[in-house]
Scaffold this motif. Structure first.
Motif, PDB file in Angstrom:
ATOM      1  N   ILE A  97      48.169  44.003  34.473  1.00 10.32           N
ATOM      2  CA  ILE A  97      48.706  44.988  35.690  1.00 10.32           C
ATOM      3  C   ILE A  97      47.586  45.684  36.382  1.00 10.32           C
ATOM      4  O   ILE A  97      48.271  44.877  37.629  1.00 10.32           O
ATOM      5  N   LEU A  98      46.013  45.271  36.439  1.00  9.91           N
ATOM      6  CA  LEU A  98      45.088  45.518  37.070  1.00  9.91           C
ATOM      7  C   LEU A  98      44.985  44.756  38.425  1.00  9.91           C
ATOM      8  O   LEU A  98      44.460  45.107  39.358  1.00  9.91           O
ATOM      9  N   SER A  99      45.190  43.421  37.637  1.00 13.17           N
ATOM     10  CA  SER A  99      44.875  42.304  39.051  1.00 13.17           C
ATOM     11  C   SER A  99      45.569  41.965  39.622  1.00 13.17           C
ATOM     12  O   SER A  99      45.593  41.969  41.108  1.00 13.17           O
ATOM     13  N   VAL A 100      47.622  42.326  39.433  1.00  9.64           N
ATOM     14  CA  VAL A 100      48.618  42.756  40.159  1.00  9.64           C
ATOM     15  C   VAL A 100      48.214  43.099  40.760  1.00  9.64           C
ATOM     16  O   VAL A 100      48.667  43.190  42.291  1.00  9.64           O
ATOM     17  N   TYR A 101      47.758  44.758  40.559  1.00  9.01           N
ATOM     18  CA  TYR A 101      47.496  45.566  41.330  1.00  9.01           C
ATOM     19  C   TYR A 101      46.947  45.768  42.555  1.00  9.01           C
ATOM     20  O   TYR A 101      46.885  45.835  43.991  1.00  9.01           O
ATOM     21  N   LEU A 102      45.732  44.884  42.524  1.00 11.35           N
ATOM     22  CA  LEU A 102      44.225  44.975  42.594  1.00 11.35           C
ATOM     23  C   LEU A 102      44.918  43.961  44.449  1.00 11.35           C
ATOM     24  O   LEU A 102      44.150  44.102  44.996  1.00 11.35           O
ATOM     25  N   ALA A 103      46.115  42.817  44.228  1.00  9.62           N
ATOM     26  CA  ALA A 103      46.696  41.204  44.931  1.00  9.62           C
ATOM     27  C   ALA A 103      47.613  41.668  45.551  1.00  9.62           C
ATOM     28  O   ALA A 103      48.152  41.166  46.560  1.00  9.62           O
ATOM     29  N   GLY A 104      47.827  43.101  45.312  1.00  7.66           N
ATOM     30  CA  GLY A 104      48.989  44.433  46.279  1.00  7.66           C
ATOM     31  C   GLY A 104      50.148  43.604  45.751  1.00  7.66           C
ATOM     32  O   GLY A 104      51.169  43.628  46.605  1.00  7.66           O
ATOM     33  N   GLY A 105      50.262  42.588  44.297  1.00  9.64           N
ATOM     34  CA  GLY A 105      51.712  42.929  43.801  1.00  9.64           C
ATOM     35  C   GLY A 105      52.242  44.242  43.288  1.00  9.64           C
ATOM     36  O   GLY A 105      51.477  44.881  42.846  1.00  9.64           O
TER      37      GLY A 105
ATOM     38  N   PHE B 150      27.933  34.850  39.189  1.00  9.87           N
ATOM     39  CA  PHE B 150      27.738  33.588  39.353  1.00  9.87           C
ATOM     40  C   PHE B 150      28.853  33.287  39.969  1.00  9.87           C
ATOM     41  O   PHE B 150      28.594  32.516  41.096  1.00  9.87           O
ATOM     42  N   PHE B 151      30.433  33.980  40.402  1.00 17.19           N
ATOM     43  CA  PHE B 151      31.485  33.393  41.271  1.00 17.19           C
ATOM     44  C   PHE B 151      31.642  34.291  42.336  1.00 17.19           C
ATOM     45  O   PHE B 151      31.812  33.513  43.413  1.00 17.19           O
ATOM     46  N   GLY B 152      30.879  35.678  42.338  1.00 15.25           N
ATOM     47  CA  GLY B 152      30.602  35.839  43.679  1.00 15.25           C
ATOM     48  C   GLY B 152      29.968  35.071  44.860  1.00 15.25           C
ATOM     49  O   GLY B 152      30.001  35.194  45.842  1.00 15.25           O
ATOM     50  N   ILE B 153      28.644  34.775  43.883  1.00 12.94           N
ATOM     51  CA  ILE B 153      27.643  34.279  45.039  1.00 12.94           C
ATOM     52  C   ILE B 153      28.412  32.479  44.958  1.00 12.94           C
ATOM     53  O   ILE B 153      27.755  32.608  46.504  1.00 12.94           O
ATOM     54  N   MET B 154      28.677  32.095  44.049  1.00 16.41           N
ATOM     55  CA  MET B 154      29.733  30.550  44.881  1.00 16.41           C
ATOM     56  C   MET B 154      30.604  30.317  45.486  1.00 16.41           C
ATOM     57  O   MET B 154      30.601  29.666  46.284  1.00 16.41           O
ATOM     58  N   ASN B 155      31.164  31.770  46.164  1.00 15.42           N
ATOM     59  CA  ASN B 155      32.263  32.287  46.534  1.00 15.42           C
ATOM     60  C   ASN B 155      31.952  33.056  47.766  1.00 15.42           C
ATOM     61  O   ASN B 155      33.523  33.408  48.349  1.00 15.42           O
ATOM     62  N   GLY B 156      30.915  33.525  47.322  1.00 13.59           N
ATOM     63  CA  GLY B 156      30.757  34.303  49.106  1.00 13.59           C
ATOM     64  C   GLY B 156      31.503  35.646  48.565  1.00 13.59           C
ATOM     65  O   GLY B 156      31.841  36.212  50.486  1.00 13.59           O
ATOM     66  N   GLY B 157      31.509  36.458  48.112  1.00 11.06           N
ATOM     67  CA  GLY B 157      31.547  37.667  47.349  1.00 11.06           C
ATOM     68  C   GLY B 157      33.632  37.579  46.577  1.00 11.06           C
ATOM     69  O   GLY B 157      33.301  36.647  45.788  1.00 11.06           O
ATOM     70  N   PHE B 158      33.536  39.258  46.822  1.00 13.65           N
ATOM     71  CA  PHE B 158      34.527  39.422  45.408  1.00 13.65           C
ATOM     72  C   PHE B 158      36.371  38.577  45.490  1.00 13.65           C
ATOM     73  O   PHE B 158      36.728  38.229  46.759  1.00 13.65           O
ATOM     74  N   ARG B 159      36.825  38.341  44.815  1.00 13.97           N
ATOM     75  CA  ARG B 159      38.023  37.850  44.223  1.00 13.97           C
ATOM     76  C   ARG B 159      38.337  38.348  43.084  1.00 13.97           C
ATOM     77  O   ARG B 159      37.907  38.884  42.271  1.00 13.97           O
ATOM     78  N   VAL B 160      39.535  39.179  43.153  1.00 13.15           N
ATOM     79  CA  VAL B 160      41.034  39.024  42.204  1.00 13.15           C
ATOM     80  C   VAL B 160      40.223  38.751  41.455  1.00 13.15           C
ATOM     81  O   VAL B 160      39.988  39.369  39.687  1.00 13.15           O
ATOM     82  N   ALA B 161      40.676  37.523  41.420  1.00  9.77           N
ATOM     83  CA  ALA B 161      40.588  36.350  39.923  1.00  9.77           C
ATOM     84  C   ALA B 161      39.192  36.529  39.420  1.00  9.77           C
ATOM     85  O   ALA B 161      38.887  36.389  37.571  1.00  9.77           O
ATOM     86  N   PHE B 162      38.248  36.668  40.211  1.00  8.77           N
ATOM     87  CA  PHE B 162      36.513  36.772  39.285  1.00  8.77           C
ATOM     88  C   PHE B 162      36.891  37.739  38.632  1.00  8.77           C
ATOM     89  O   PHE B 162      36.609  37.989  37.036  1.00  8.77           O
ATOM     90  N   LEU B 163      37.108  39.318  39.144  1.00 10.68           N
ATOM     91  CA  LEU B 163      37.506  40.630  37.729  1.00 10.68           C
ATOM     92  C   LEU B 163      37.900  40.783  36.880  1.00 10.68           C
ATOM     93  O   LEU B 163      37.903  40.631  35.891  1.00 10.68           O
ATOM     94  N   ALA B 164      39.310  39.758  37.214  1.00  6.22           N
ATOM     95  CA  ALA B 164      41.000  40.098  35.509  1.00  6.22           C
ATOM     96  C   ALA B 164      39.663  38.536  34.716  1.00  6.22           C
ATOM     97  O   ALA B 164      39.488  38.661  33.476  1.00  6.22           O
ATOM     98  N   ASP B 165      39.168  37.628  35.300  1.00  5.81           N
ATOM     99  CA  ASP B 165      38.093  36.129  34.770  1.00  5.81           C
ATOM    100  C   ASP B 165      37.356  37.358  33.876  1.00  5.81           C
ATOM    101  O   ASP B 165      37.168  37.021  32.498  1.00  5.81           O
ATOM    102  N   ALA B 166      36.456  38.175  34.624  1.00  6.62           N
ATOM    103  CA  ALA B 166      35.112  38.404  34.430  1.00  6.62           C
ATOM    104  C   ALA B 166      36.043  39.842  32.768  1.00  6.62           C
ATOM    105  O   ALA B 166      34.970  39.334  31.889  1.00  6.62           O
ATOM    106  N   LEU B 167      37.168  40.432  33.277  1.00  6.28           N
ATOM    107  CA  LEU B 167      37.017  41.426  32.285  1.00  6.28           C
ATOM    108  C   LEU B 167      37.847  40.557  30.484  1.00  6.28           C
ATOM    109  O   LEU B 167      37.856  41.276  29.790  1.00  6.28           O
ATOM    110  N   MET B 168      38.751  39.217  31.198  1.00  4.50           N
ATOM    111  CA  MET B 168      39.043  38.952  29.874  1.00  4.50           C
ATOM    112  C   MET B 168      38.071  37.705  28.949  1.00  4.50           C
ATOM    113  O   MET B 168      38.351  37.499  27.972  1.00  4.50           O
ATOM    114  N   SER B 169      36.670  38.039  29.737  1.00  2.00           N
ATOM    115  CA  SER B 169      35.445  37.415  28.855  1.00  2.00           C
ATOM    116  C   SER B 169      34.986  38.398  27.725  1.00  2.00           C
ATOM    117  O   SER B 169      34.673  38.072  26.891  1.00  2.00           O
TER     118      SER B 169
END
Length: 368
Positions: free
Chosen positions: A159-167, A100-119
């Motif tokens: 930790i995964l979200s920060v790592y994928l975001a380059g932090g 849903f959020f990938g289609i709405m925003n035209g691609g993958f975002r780390v925030a989408f993955l983090a939110d999906a995992l937290m669901s």
């Protein structure tokens, strides 16, 4: 009255037996509800993040926490009674949020993955709760296992979200983030205090120590985080017990699944940590922060023990009730809730240590 339609044999008057499993309809309804609520939490959490507003994000987080109380119990029940369906809600929720959020925003975002995992949070907590119960863990042990499991899960997602975001996540970066948040909060409170001084010139607000108050709050952050996970696990367990009662499966539980008890060691640690926190209250050191956090973490569990042991219970032909603890804590709850919880925790500590002492005494007498 159509009495002739009834066969008046003795066997016709047997009481109906309790069911030993969920019906297909109940399994389907629970799966649909869990899937919908998990997906809904993921959607509004993402909207809260996108709003870039702390108040909105806090509101969506609190709403999700309340929903997790219910969904955690449903997920635990599915693991216990319908293990083949237990994976359906988390899979659908994860896939839907990512798509849903990938289609709405035209691609993958780390925030989408983090939110999906937290669901998946309530599914993780519910699964651990159910597995612990299956393996014979007592009620308090199952709740603790669920709390620890969800805490580790949330940390891994971060930790995964920060790592994928380059932090980078290390001790220094975490300390700097906390320090920056503390400084920002102090500045915000000081600005609000100046506004209050202007609007309320007749009140003396000079005695308010903003920095000390904020530092005190941040010193208790470990306990606050632990209590959040403990609360979700505890109320998920209550939700599970309520569902089993509603669906007439409560008879399948063992006594240890219903009773809420803590070990004498836990009661002793709480007593020592609380006393040491009071003794060191005038100081400002690491020891005080450790004892404060320990007593704050253990207090709710012992308060529950104090409440449970004070409630009316049948003992032989009599009904016993702890009138004094209930009246005292009830009055305090209305005016000073934190003090009411403390009183219940003190009684819970006393009941736990007394029961341990009586067990030791009885064993000694049996060995004579």
């Amino acid at each position: 009255m159509n009495s002739g339609n009834y066969n008046m044999n003795k066997g016709d008057f047997k009481l109906p037996l309790h069911p030993n499993s969920l019906s297909v309809a109940a399994k389907t309804v629970l799966t649909v509800i869990a899937t919908f609520l998990m997906t809904l939490c993921g959607v509004w959490n993402m909207l809260g993040i996108a709003a870039n507003n702390g108040t909105v994000l806090m509101l969506t987080g609190m709403l999700s926490m309340l929903v997790y109380f219910i969904v955690g119990g449903i997920c635990a029940l599915l693991v216990l009674e319908a293990p083949r369906l237990a994976g359906v809600p988390p899979i659908i929720s994860f896939v839907f949020i990512m798509a849903f959020f990938g289609i709405m925003n035209g691609g993958f975002r780390v925030a989408f993955l983090a939110d999906a995992l937290m669901s998946l949070f309530p599914a993780v907590g519910g699964a651990i709760l159910a597995i612990a119960m299956k393996r014979g863990a007592k009620r308090s042990g199952a709740i603790l296992a669920s709390s620890m499991g969800t805490g580790i899960f949330a940390a891994l997602v971060l930790i995964l979200s920060v790592y994928l975001a380059g932090g980078v996540i290390d001790g220094e970066s975490l300390i700097s983030v906390v320090d920056q948040a503390r400084v920002n909060l102090i500045e915000s409170f000081e600005a609000q205090l100046e506004i209050l001084k202007t609007e309320l010139p007749d009140y003396d607000l000079s005695s308010l120590d903003v920095e000390g108050t904020v530092n005190g709050v941040f010193n208790m952050l470990p306990a606050m985080l632990v209590l959040v996970f403990n609360a979700i696990a505890f109320f998920s367990n209550l939700s599970l017990l309520a569902l089993l009662r509603i669906l007439d499966l409560y008879h399948k539980l063992e006594r240890s699944d219903i009773e809420f008890k803590v070990s004498p060691v836990t009661a002793g640690v709480f007593a020592v940590s609380y006393i040491m926190a009071v003794v060191l209250a005038a100081s400002d050191n690491v020891a005080l922060a450790v004892f404060d956090n320990l007593s704050m973490i253990l207090m709710p569990a012992l308060a529950v023990v104090g409440l449970m042991d004070s409630l009316p219970r049948k003992d032989g032909n009599t009904v016993r009730v702890g009138c004094f603890p209930l009246i005292l804590s009830g009055v305090l709850m209305m005016f000073f809730p934190s003090l009411g919880v403390l009183v219940l925790a003190i009684f819970g500590t006393f009941y736990t240590l007394r029961a341990a002492w009586m067990n030791v005494k009885n064993k000694k007498e049996d060995n004579k």
